[in-house]
Design a protein around this motif. Sequence first.
Motif, PDB file in Angstrom:
ATOM      1  N   PHE A  16      20.148  61.707  -1.036  1.00  0.00           N
ATOM      2  CA  PHE A  16      20.073  61.051   0.496  1.00  0.00           C
ATOM      3  C   PHE A  16      21.148  59.909   0.833  1.00  0.00           C
ATOM      4  O   PHE A  16      21.212  60.152   1.900  1.00  0.00           O
ATOM      5  CB  PHE A  16      19.349  59.723   0.039  1.00  0.00           C
ATOM      6  N   THR A  17      22.142  59.732  -0.333  1.00  0.00           N
ATOM      7  CA  THR A  17      23.517  58.940   0.021  1.00  0.00           C
ATOM      8  C   THR A  17      24.383  59.875   0.900  1.00  0.00           C
ATOM      9  O   THR A  17      25.384  59.726   2.220  1.00  0.00           O
ATOM     10  CB  THR A  17      24.056  58.411  -1.160  1.00  0.00           C
ATOM     11  N   TYR A  18      24.684  61.223   0.312  1.00  0.00           N
ATOM     12  CA  TYR A  18      25.263  62.251   1.038  1.00  0.00           C
ATOM     13  C   TYR A  18      24.678  62.379   2.310  1.00  0.00           C
ATOM     14  O   TYR A  18      25.247  62.539   3.510  1.00  0.00           O
ATOM     15  CB  TYR A  18      25.265  63.454   0.303  1.00  0.00           C
ATOM     16  N   THR A  19      23.124  62.361   2.671  1.00  0.00           N
ATOM     17  CA  THR A  19      22.321  62.644   4.323  1.00  0.00           C
ATOM     18  C   THR A  19      23.124  61.721   5.133  1.00  0.00           C
ATOM     19  O   THR A  19      23.634  61.023   5.822  1.00  0.00           O
ATOM     20  CB  THR A  19      21.383  63.244   3.991  1.00  0.00           C
ATOM     21  N   ASN A  20      22.632  60.499   4.328  1.00  0.00           N
ATOM     22  CA  ASN A  20      23.248  58.954   4.513  1.00  0.00           C
ATOM     23  C   ASN A  20      24.901  59.028   5.315  1.00  0.00           C
ATOM     24  O   ASN A  20      24.874  58.959   6.483  1.00  0.00           O
ATOM     25  CB  ASN A  20      23.209  58.043   4.273  1.00  0.00           C
ATOM     26  N   GLY A  21      25.471  59.277   4.815  1.00  0.00           N
ATOM     27  CA  GLY A  21      26.537  59.979   4.986  1.00  0.00           C
ATOM     28  C   GLY A  21      27.282  60.558   6.105  1.00  0.00           C
ATOM     29  O   GLY A  21      27.835  60.274   7.410  1.00  0.00           O
ATOM     30  N   PHE A  22      26.346  61.680   6.356  1.00  0.00           N
ATOM     31  CA  PHE A  22      26.983  62.758   6.852  1.00  0.00           C
ATOM     32  C   PHE A  22      26.562  62.213   8.081  1.00  0.00           C
ATOM     33  O   PHE A  22      26.358  62.232   9.658  1.00  0.00           O
ATOM     34  CB  PHE A  22      26.529  64.018   7.353  1.00  0.00           C
ATOM     35  N   GLY A 228      29.691  62.314   2.200  1.00  0.00           N
ATOM     36  CA  GLY A 228      28.783  63.204   3.274  1.00  0.00           C
ATOM     37  C   GLY A 228      29.485  62.259   4.364  1.00  0.00           C
ATOM     38  O   GLY A 228      29.431  63.545   5.380  1.00  0.00           O
ATOM     39  N   THR A 229      29.893  61.300   4.598  1.00  0.00           N
ATOM     40  CA  THR A 229      31.049  60.824   5.930  1.00  0.00           C
ATOM     41  C   THR A 229      32.042  62.226   5.539  1.00  0.00           C
ATOM     42  O   THR A 229      32.017  62.362   7.564  1.00  0.00           O
ATOM     43  CB  THR A 229      31.720  59.810   5.558  1.00  0.00           C
ATOM     44  N   TYR A 230      32.942  62.456   5.029  1.00  0.00           N
ATOM     45  CA  TYR A 230      33.597  63.419   5.597  1.00  0.00           C
ATOM     46  C   TYR A 230      33.026  64.754   5.447  1.00  0.00           C
ATOM     47  O   TYR A 230      33.938  65.742   6.358  1.00  0.00           O
ATOM     48  CB  TYR A 230      34.207  64.055   4.075  1.00  0.00           C
ATOM     49  N   ALA A 231      32.048  65.373   5.456  1.00  0.00           N
ATOM     50  CA  ALA A 231      31.070  66.335   6.105  1.00  0.00           C
ATOM     51  C   ALA A 231      31.248  66.229   7.456  1.00  0.00           C
ATOM     52  O   ALA A 231      30.978  67.309   8.316  1.00  0.00           O
ATOM     53  CB  ALA A 231      30.274  66.515   5.617  1.00  0.00           C
ATOM     54  N   GLY A 232      30.778  65.373   7.348  1.00  0.00           N
ATOM     55  CA  GLY A 232      30.743  64.877   9.172  1.00  0.00           C
ATOM     56  C   GLY A 232      29.372  65.072  10.615  1.00  0.00           C
ATOM     57  O   GLY A 232      28.763  65.973   9.379  1.00  0.00           O
ATOM     58  N   GLY A 233      28.969  64.040  11.008  1.00  0.00           N
ATOM     59  CA  GLY A 233      27.851  64.171  11.760  1.00  0.00           C
ATOM     60  C   GLY A 233      28.335  64.497  13.060  1.00  0.00           C
ATOM     61  O   GLY A 233      27.927  63.807  14.086  1.00  0.00           O
TER      62      GLY A 233
END
Length: 331
Positions: A16-22, A228-233
């Motif tokens: 969930f935190t990973y999805t939150n990040g991207f 997740g943030t680095y994966a980008g959205g």
Amino acid sequence: MDTAALIVVIGVAFFFTYTNGFHDSANAIATSVSTRALTPRAALAMAAVMNLAGAFLGSGVAHTVSSGIIETPTGSQGMAILFAALVGAITWNLVTWYFGLPSSSSHALFGGLVGAALAGGTAVIWSGVVDKIIIPMVVSPVVGLVGGFLVMLGILWIFRRANPHRAKRNFRVAQTASAAAMALAHGLQDAQKTMGIVVMALTISGHQATGDIPIWVKVSCATMLSLGTYAGGWRIMRTLGRKIIELDPPQGFASEATASTVMYITSFVYAAPISTTHVITSAIMGVGATKRIRAVRWGVAKNIVLGWFITMPAAALVAAAMYGVVDLLFL
């Protein structure tokens, strides 16, 4: 307590935190990228580092999540409630990410908690939901909207005699700092929300008796948020950076400065888990309105606001359904 259940819940919490990040990386960097103050990769790298640092700045929001929204459930039922809540939040994150809608990961998590708790017969602390979630959910975007409008008016007045091209060039540099402040505030807010869930899981399983946050929990949640943030959205980044209004560097700076200030105040003063998405989006609207009201694409803004209001109920319904499945198969 089945250790396997604890491992599964913590693993899903990290996802969930990973999805939150991207999903929410756009919050910190969309304005800087759209004004070309930062390249996309440089912006993402900076946001990931600042997200990691922000996670260690406080713990008030984590304690609110772990003990202020639902009564701590017990046993296998408690682990099922946390699992269902996280699945509800993740599902809504992925749906809104797919459609490029900047909804709130935070409110998806809170909706999941409430929906799973009601389905599992666990008491919801409604006073906490109202005081720490509903009221900030309504007030923070209003503050962001008005604050963004006033900050931009101040910038326009202060630099009214400045050379426009030179001012924009300087604000493009200043946006590096404002985007970093935004990313730091995002780490402060959103990493702590998952920390609160993991602490609940550890308490339910009997692995700890207090609400203290172990260092490994802080490091793990912060790391997953940063990854997740680095994966980008990119889908949501386009909505925030271009579809609401075409931003220039002074507007981008005003939006980020306003939103990050609101998040620092709510984190340190009120320990309220607000939505970074709501605040930055409303700040962009407020800033854009200083140009002229029609400069803001209010049709896009209306769809975004609609998404805000359906996030908690939608995540709650998915979480309640998931709890029913888990109850049928495993409890």
